[in-house]
Design a protein around this motif. Structure first.
Motif, PDB file in Angstrom:
ATOM      1  N   THR A   1      34.695  44.003  35.825  1.00 56.07           N
ATOM      2  CA  THR A   1      35.553  43.474  36.930  1.00 56.07           C
ATOM      3  C   THR A   1      36.765  42.921  36.843  1.00 56.07           C
ATOM      4  N   ARG A   2      37.078  42.143  35.708  1.00 56.84           N
ATOM      5  CA  ARG A   2      38.541  41.777  35.304  1.00 56.84           C
ATOM      6  C   ARG A   2      39.451  43.308  35.131  1.00 56.84           C
TER       7      ARG A   2
ATOM      8  N   CYS B   1      45.726  38.000  39.458  1.00 60.74           N
ATOM      9  CA  CYS B   1      44.934  38.654  38.832  1.00 60.74           C
ATOM     10  C   CYS B   1      43.730  37.853  38.240  1.00 60.74           C
ATOM     11  N   THR B   2      43.613  36.820  39.088  1.00 58.75           N
ATOM     12  CA  THR B   2      42.520  35.882  38.708  1.00 58.75           C
ATOM     13  C   THR B   2      41.106  36.592  39.371  1.00 58.75           C
ATOM     14  N   VAL B   3      40.189  36.341  38.613  1.00 62.06           N
ATOM     15  CA  VAL B   3      38.787  36.831  39.138  1.00 62.06           C
ATOM     16  C   VAL B   3      37.789  35.700  39.292  1.00 62.06           C
TER      17      VAL B   3
ATOM     18  N   SER C   1      39.449  42.032  26.568  1.00 62.35           N
ATOM     19  CA  SER C   1      38.116  42.377  27.505  1.00 62.35           C
ATOM     20  C   SER C   1      37.260  43.336  27.012  1.00 62.35           C
TER      21      SER C   1
ATOM     22  N   LYS D   1      40.235  44.908  38.534  1.00 57.75           N
ATOM     23  CA  LYS D   1      41.249  43.897  39.231  1.00 57.75           C
ATOM     24  C   LYS D   1      42.535  44.149  38.830  1.00 57.75           C
TER      25      LYS D   1
ATOM     26  N   GLU E   1      31.458  41.314  33.833  1.00 56.20           N
ATOM     27  CA  GLU E   1      32.524  40.525  34.010  1.00 56.20           C
ATOM     28  C   GLU E   1      33.798  41.043  33.428  1.00 56.20           C
TER      29      GLU E   1
ATOM     30  N   LYS F   1      41.246  32.381  34.307  1.00 52.63           N
ATOM     31  CA  LYS F   1      42.547  32.125  34.549  1.00 52.63           C
ATOM     32  C   LYS F   1      43.334  32.271  33.340  1.00 52.63           C
TER      33      LYS F   1
ATOM     34  N   ILE G   1      33.644  34.784  39.616  1.00 57.41           N
ATOM     35  CA  ILE G   1      32.687  35.168  39.541  1.00 57.41           C
ATOM     36  C   ILE G   1      31.468  34.245  39.816  1.00 57.41           C
TER      37      ILE G   1
END
Length: 387
Positions: A255-256, A45-47, A222, A259, A252, A5, A49
């Motif tokens: 994935t972000r 946009c929160t991921v 990222s 998203k 990770e 976040k 995991i």
């Protein structure tokens, strides 16, 4: 469970306490300017995991790039289709830890393997991105070596030319320039070929094209980049380099990236005029406003000049559009003054023109810093008077 976040802690780089005597670091390309947009997106946009997810090295064994998540591949294809800046149909996508790793992977893939005593020359037209030379020299490779300015390269030897368009540092649109009878190969670095920076005039369809999440959306941390490649053998070699160099790419981060890119694409698909501004419209407006302020400050100072860019029809915005590069390429007009040293007197840290293969009068200044930094930069330039 890991929840990614937006941070509001004192260490958040988007929070800044700038003093008039502070040194403004305008030499880096850290794209924090778009942070305000992503803050307003909040949890969209929160991921999330879970602890047992994404544990394997492997993502998709049916794919040549086996460490790339299928959802990232789909997201990359979606955003290029949305923007219209690159052909992805019948092409191979290789993901990497930023486009910096993919640059080295492409050099590895394109260099001949049978010339260990005579590395192939890698060239780029000056002013060229300053880190190309560093990325090559640090390896001391027997496969490739830095060959300098592509515009003056005339050796009858194999070469690799890097074409950066829009160019870093000066924002110009580039084409190959090497004039040689020798066989050459091309790498197109299209990191800034997005509508917030330049008009999208065509779908690029080159042999090797490099893109990066950091310049597309601003998420440099990222460390996600991707290459779009025509030849499967070249793509395989690039994937082998990434595999050997870092055993793939963080799931990770993938994935972000998937998203956030998906959120951008969905917002255009489901756009409602009552909703918040779309990302590329927001970021383009921000760049336009910054460039207008910056040009006014430069013209007022008379100590520097900055190039003007031609307008062009943008296929994405469907209108005539201007270019708003992520960097300003300044030329110092103050006698024989070194541009970098001149800005240092104003407590502004820039990147020297010599690092780009240019004259010392030139400096590169980032347009992507935080609002406080940028506004103070403009203020200091406005107050400069030639002696």
């Amino acid at each position: 469970m890991v929840v990614a976040k937006a941070s509001s802690s004192p260490s958040d780089p988007l929070t800044n306490n700038l003093f008039p005597c502070s040194i403004i670091d305008a030499q880096k390309g850290d794209p924090l300017a778009f942070g305000s947009y992503w803050k307003q997106m909040n949890d969209e946009c929160t991921v999330v995991i879970k602890g047992w997810e994404l544990m394997s090295y492997y993502s998709d064994l049916s794919n040549m790039c086996w460490f790339m998540l299928p959802e990232l591949k789909d997201a990359i294809e979606r955003i290029h289709h949305l923007v219209g800046n690159a052909v992805t149909k019948d092409r191979y996508i290789v993901v990497g830890n930023g486009s910096s790793q993919l640059f080295q992977a492409s050099l590895f893939a394109l260099s001949p393997l049978d010339v260990p005593d005579h590395p192939v020359n890698v060239v780029a037209a000056a002013p060229y991105y300053s880190e190309y030379k560093n990325a090559i020299n640090i390896l001391h490779s027997r496969m490739f070596q830095w060959g300098g300015d592509a515009a003056v390269y005339d050796k009858n030897e194999p070469y690799i030319e890097v074409v950066t368009s829009p160019n870093n540092p000066d924002g110009t649109i580039r084409e190959p320039v090497v004039n040689s009878v020798a066989e050459g190969k091309l790498i197109h670095d299209l990191a800034y070929y997005w509508p917030q920076f330049t008009p999208i005039t065509h779908e690029a369809d080159d042999d090797v094209m490099l893109f990066t999440f950091s310049k597309c959306t601003g998420h440099a941390g990222s460390r996600i980049g991707w290459a779009i490649v025509k030849d499967i053998e070249v793509a395989k070699k690039m994937a082998t380099f990434v595999q050997t160099n870092s055993m793939g790419v963080s799931k990770e981060s993938q994935t972000r990236a998937a998203k956030i890119i998906g959120v951008i694409c969905d917002s255009y698909k489901n756009f409602n005029s009552n909703e918040s501004e779309l990302f590329f419209e927001y970021s383009k407006r921000l760049m336009k406003e910054r460039w207008e302020k910056f040009r006014e400050a430069v013209e007022q100072s008379k100590a520097f000049t900055v190039a003007k860019y031609p307008k062009a029809y943008c296929n994405f915005t469907i209108k005539i559009s201007e270019t708003y590069p992520s960097f300003a390429w300044l030329k110092c007009e103050e006698g024989k003054e070194n541009g970098h040293n001149y800005l240092r007197k104003l407590n502004i840290c820039s990147r020297e023109g010599e690092r780009f293969g240019a004259d010392s009068k030139f400096v590169r200044v980032s347009m992507l810093g935080m609002d406080d930094d940028f506004n103070e930069l403009v203020k200091r330039l406005s107050n400069v008077k030639m002696e």
